[in-house]
Scaffold this motif. Structure first.
Motif, PDB file in Angstrom:
ATOM      1  N   LEU A  24     111.718  57.823 -35.945  1.00 22.73           N
ATOM      2  CA  LEU A  24     112.275  56.488 -36.181  1.00 22.73           C
ATOM      3  C   LEU A  24     113.637  56.573 -36.872  1.00 22.73           C
ATOM      4  N   GLY A  25     113.793  57.526 -37.779  1.00 17.84           N
ATOM      5  CA  GLY A  25     115.076  57.718 -38.458  1.00 17.84           C
ATOM      6  C   GLY A  25     116.185  58.060 -37.480  1.00 17.84           C
ATOM      7  N   LEU A  50     108.890  64.694 -30.669  1.00 17.64           N
ATOM      8  CA  LEU A  50     108.231  64.300 -31.916  1.00 17.64           C
ATOM      9  C   LEU A  50     106.970  63.478 -31.649  1.00 17.64           C
ATOM     10  N   TYR A  51     106.958  62.703 -30.594  1.00 19.46           N
ATOM     11  CA  TYR A  51     105.743  61.986 -30.180  1.00 19.46           C
ATOM     12  C   TYR A  51     104.636  63.003 -29.905  1.00 19.46           C
ATOM     13  N   ALA A  52     104.977  64.053 -29.160  1.00 24.23           N
ATOM     14  CA  ALA A  52     103.985  65.089 -28.852  1.00 24.23           C
ATOM     15  C   ALA A  52     103.525  65.801 -30.124  1.00 24.23           C
ATOM     16  N   ARG A 102     105.481  49.812 -26.512  1.00 23.71           N
ATOM     17  CA  ARG A 102     106.654  50.556 -26.041  1.00 23.71           C
ATOM     18  C   ARG A 102     106.742  51.918 -26.724  1.00 23.71           C
ATOM     19  N   LEU A 103     106.471  51.950 -28.036  1.00 24.93           N
ATOM     20  CA  LEU A 103     106.552  53.208 -28.770  1.00 24.93           C
ATOM     21  C   LEU A 103     105.412  54.159 -28.410  1.00 24.93           C
ATOM     22  N   VAL A 104     104.232  53.627 -28.145  1.00 24.06           N
ATOM     23  CA  VAL A 104     103.067  54.468 -27.863  1.00 24.06           C
ATOM     24  C   VAL A 104     102.984  54.866 -26.391  1.00 24.06           C
TER      25      VAL A 104
END
Length: 139
Positions: A24-25, A50-52, A102-104
């Motif tokens: 997010l940063g 980073l999601y992974a 959207r983020l997930v």
């Protein structure tokens, strides 16, 4: 044994939170067209990796005794499944109505993301396996 599972879950939660904060940063600091802009290559690819990484940590929330290679394979499989789900258009529809969706789930399929998921998980699994091996040797 319950103490170890609790410590593992807390560490996984902290790691997932750290990965989320970094992702997010990057999006907020690099935003040129609004909050959580992911149109740039850095935001897009780092966010995917980073999601992974977050999913890898999440495996240990569900299964704190998981082996690193199992957790890595499970995380990559889950990420690939979500990416392939994007081919149906369902995530795009949900994402149009929800920032969380959207983020997930993402919005559209990108074959390059399949490789970035591996980039986000493989270093963690290798490091985790090395630390676990070293602890077994020292014990």
């Amino acid at each position: 044994m319950a103490d170890l599972a609790l410590r593992t879950r807390l560490a996984a939660l902290a790691a997932a939170g750290g990965f989320l904060a970094v992702a997010l940063g990057i999006r907020v600091l690099g935003a040129s067209s609004g909050v959580l802009d992911s149109s740039g290559a850095l935001a897009q690819h780092s966010g995917t990796a980073l999601y992974a990484s977050m999913i890898y940590a999440g495996v240990f929330l569900l299964a704190p005794a998981a082996r690193p290679w199992f957790a890595g394979a499970a995380a990559i499989a889950f990420c690939w499944l979500v990416e392939l789900l994007q081919l149906t258009g369902v995530p795009a529809e949900l994402s149009a109505h929800s920032l969380i969706a959207r983020l997930v789930l993402g919005v559209r399929f990108d074959a390059l993301d399949l490789a970035w998921y591996v980039v986000g998980v493989l270093p963690l699994a290798v490091l985790h396996a090395a630390v676990a091996r070293r602890r077994r040797i020292e014990a």
